[in-house]
Structures are given as structure tokens and as C-alpha cells.
Write a protein that holds these residues in place. Structure first.
Motif, PDB file in Angstrom:
ATOM      1  N   ARG A   1       0.878  -1.161   0.000  1.00 31.26           N
ATOM      2  CA  ARG A   1       0.000   0.000   0.000  1.00 31.26           C
ATOM      3  C   ARG A   1       0.914   1.209   0.000  1.00 31.26           C
ATOM      4  O   ARG A   1       1.917   1.234   0.703  1.00 31.26           O
ATOM      5  CB  ARG A   1      -0.888   0.012   1.244  1.00 31.26           C
ATOM      6  CG  ARG A   1      -1.911  -1.106   1.224  1.00 31.26           C
ATOM      7  CD  ARG A   1      -2.660  -1.256   2.552  1.00 31.26           C
ATOM      8  NE  ARG A   1      -3.470  -0.100   2.840  1.00 31.26           N
ATOM      9  CZ  ARG A   1      -3.301   0.712   3.885  1.00 31.26           C
ATOM     10  NH1 ARG A   1      -2.354   0.507   4.756  1.00 31.26           N
ATOM     11  NH2 ARG A   1      -4.091   1.747   4.083  1.00 31.26           N
TER      12      ARG A   1
ATOM     13  N   ILE B   1      -4.744   6.457  -0.588  1.00 31.53           N
ATOM     14  CA  ILE B   1      -3.917   5.278  -0.349  1.00 31.53           C
ATOM     15  C   ILE B   1      -4.246   4.306  -1.460  1.00 31.53           C
ATOM     16  O   ILE B   1      -5.418   4.089  -1.792  1.00 31.53           O
ATOM     17  CB  ILE B   1      -4.233   4.684   1.037  1.00 31.53           C
ATOM     18  CG1 ILE B   1      -3.785   5.662   2.111  1.00 31.53           C
ATOM     19  CG2 ILE B   1      -3.561   3.328   1.199  1.00 31.53           C
ATOM     20  CD1 ILE B   1      -4.197   5.289   3.505  1.00 31.53           C
TER      21      ILE B   1
ATOM     22  N   LEU C   1       3.295   2.132   3.005  1.00 31.67           N
ATOM     23  CA  LEU C   1       2.498   2.098   4.223  1.00 31.67           C
ATOM     24  C   LEU C   1       2.445   0.678   4.761  1.00 31.67           C
ATOM     25  O   LEU C   1       2.969  -0.254   4.137  1.00 31.67           O
ATOM     26  CB  LEU C   1       1.086   2.605   3.930  1.00 31.67           C
ATOM     27  CG  LEU C   1       1.012   4.006   3.330  1.00 31.67           C
ATOM     28  CD1 LEU C   1      -0.419   4.327   2.930  1.00 31.67           C
ATOM     29  CD2 LEU C   1       1.543   5.035   4.317  1.00 31.67           C
TER      30      LEU C   1
ATOM     31  N   ASN D   1       1.214   5.673  -0.162  1.00 25.33           N
ATOM     32  CA  ASN D   1       0.572   6.972   0.001  1.00 25.33           C
ATOM     33  C   ASN D   1       0.710   7.691  -1.335  1.00 25.33           C
ATOM     34  O   ASN D   1       1.804   8.044  -1.733  1.00 25.33           O
ATOM     35  CB  ASN D   1       1.262   7.749   1.120  1.00 25.33           C
ATOM     36  CG  ASN D   1       0.594   9.070   1.392  1.00 25.33           C
ATOM     37  OD1 ASN D   1      -0.262   9.520   0.636  1.00 25.33           O
ATOM     38  ND2 ASN D   1       0.981   9.694   2.479  1.00 25.33           N
TER      39      ASN D   1
ATOM     40  N   ASP E   1      -7.511  -1.057  -1.584  1.00 25.66           N
ATOM     41  CA  ASP E   1      -6.850  -1.519  -0.377  1.00 25.66           C
ATOM     42  C   ASP E   1      -6.434  -2.953  -0.686  1.00 25.66           C
ATOM     43  O   ASP E   1      -6.967  -3.562  -1.614  1.00 25.66           O
ATOM     44  CB  ASP E   1      -7.815  -1.465   0.813  1.00 25.66           C
ATOM     45  CG  ASP E   1      -7.096  -1.586   2.145  1.00 25.66           C
ATOM     46  OD1 ASP E   1      -5.917  -1.998   2.157  1.00 25.66           O
ATOM     47  OD2 ASP E   1      -7.707  -1.289   3.174  1.00 25.66           O
TER      48      ASP E   1
ATOM     49  N   GLY F   1      -4.208  -2.355   5.774  1.00 20.78           N
ATOM     50  CA  GLY F   1      -4.645  -1.156   6.447  1.00 20.78           C
ATOM     51  C   GLY F   1      -5.589  -1.360   7.615  1.00 20.78           C
ATOM     52  O   GLY F   1      -5.466  -0.732   8.646  1.00 20.78           O
ATOM     53  N   ARG F   2      -6.525  -2.260   7.483  1.00 20.36           N
ATOM     54  CA  ARG F   2      -7.516  -2.480   8.532  1.00 20.36           C
ATOM     55  C   ARG F   2      -7.714  -3.978   8.755  1.00 20.36           C
ATOM     56  O   ARG F   2      -8.752  -4.537   8.407  1.00 20.36           O
ATOM     57  CB  ARG F   2      -8.830  -1.820   8.134  1.00 20.36           C
ATOM     58  CG  ARG F   2      -8.753  -0.310   8.042  1.00 20.36           C
ATOM     59  CD  ARG F   2     -10.067   0.328   7.608  1.00 20.36           C
ATOM     60  NE  ARG F   2     -10.589  -0.197   6.347  1.00 20.36           N
ATOM     61  CZ  ARG F   2     -10.228   0.239   5.143  1.00 20.36           C
ATOM     62  NH1 ARG F   2      -9.359   1.193   5.033  1.00 20.36           N
ATOM     63  NH2 ARG F   2     -10.756  -0.279   4.058  1.00 20.36           N
TER      64      ARG F   2
END
Length: 153
Positions: free
Chosen positions: A5, A12, A72, A7, A36, A76-77
């Protein structure tokens, strides 16, 4: 090849890192709202497009230099982070502990994830001794349960 991932200014984006290149799919190739790493689990076309671009220029994929992007955290989640502690003898010895007979399982907060090269911050009022470790993450693409170990002939 590594799934990443990045920026990308205000957004993103999911990308593929190949050697010193970063391959980023254009919005026309992938739904911009779903950029994502989870899109790779739900849209197999996404990974196919990126893998094809790894072999040479491909319409709909932008190539960037690795040192020109901010990497990154890969996921992400994440839904859950399950960790295993004291999972090798040298680490147990370093901690002046005996390696456990059974895995020492614990959960980590999702806020503990950071990207490669990111600054790690802590409150010096809480501790003056911070230990660093390398972590290996396994992302399972499909929901599974009671998966048997591979059979070795």
C-alpha cells in the motif's frame, strides 16, 4: 513481488513492488474506492493485472521508482492480529525464560501496525526500554477452518 500500500497524495493505493519498481493500477483498471489490499481477496482480476505488469509495461498500470513512494503498512484495517510469543529458543534465552511447550498466543492492537521505515513512537514516561523485533505476517485470502497441515510424501 510484494503486495504493498502506498501513500499517493490524497489517497492510499494498492500496488505491487517488483525489485526497485512500484506498479500502481490506474482507476480505470480497479475501482478507486476499493484500492486496499483487501481488493486482492475479492477481485482476482486486480492481482492478475498487477502480476502481468510485472513482466513489462501494461496499459492501465503506472510504474514508479520505489524510492519515490511512501510505503504504508501492508494491510490497512486487519480484522485480527494474533501473535505468537517466545516462538524460538534464542529469544526465550535472551529474555531469560524457558521456551514454552505450547505456543504463547496473544492479540495485538491494529494501531500497532506501521509501514516499512516508519518512525516507532512510544511514551518515555511508560518505558525507557523498547525492544525491537521483526514480524512475519501471514494474510489468509479465504476464510478457512481446521486446515490440515500439508502432507509430505
Amino acid at each position: 513481488m510484494k503486495i504493498a500500500r502506498i501513500n499517493d497524495g490524497p489517497r492510499i493505493r494498492v500496488a505491487l513492488v517488483v525489485d526497485d519498481r512500484v506498479l500502481v493500477p490506474d482507476d480505470a483498471v480497479l475501482d478507486a474506492a476499493a484500492l486496499d489490499t483487501s481488493v486482492l481477496a475479492t477481485d482476482p482480476r486486480a492481482l492478475q493485472v498487477l502480476e502481468a505488469a510485472a513482466n513489462g509495461p501494461r496499459p492501465g498500470v503506472t510504474e514508479l521508482a520505489l524510492d519515490s513512494v511512501e510505503l504504508l503498512e501492508p494491510v490497512g484495517r486487519p480484522g485480527k492480529i494474533v501473535a505468537i510469543g517466545l516462538n524460538y529458543r534464542d529469544h526465550a534465552t535472551e529474555m531469560d525464560r524457558t521456551a514454552p511447550d505450547e505456543p504463547l498466543v496473544f492479540a495485538k492492537f491494529t494501531s500497532s501496525i506501521c509501514g516499512p521505515g516508519a518512525v516507532i513512537r512510544w511514551d518515555p514516561e511508560l518505558t525507557q526500554s523498547v525492544d525491537f523485533e521483526a514480524e512475519l505476517a501471514v494474510v489468509i485470502r479465504r476464510m478457512c477452518r481446521q486446515v490440515p497441515p500439508p502432507r509430505v510424501p
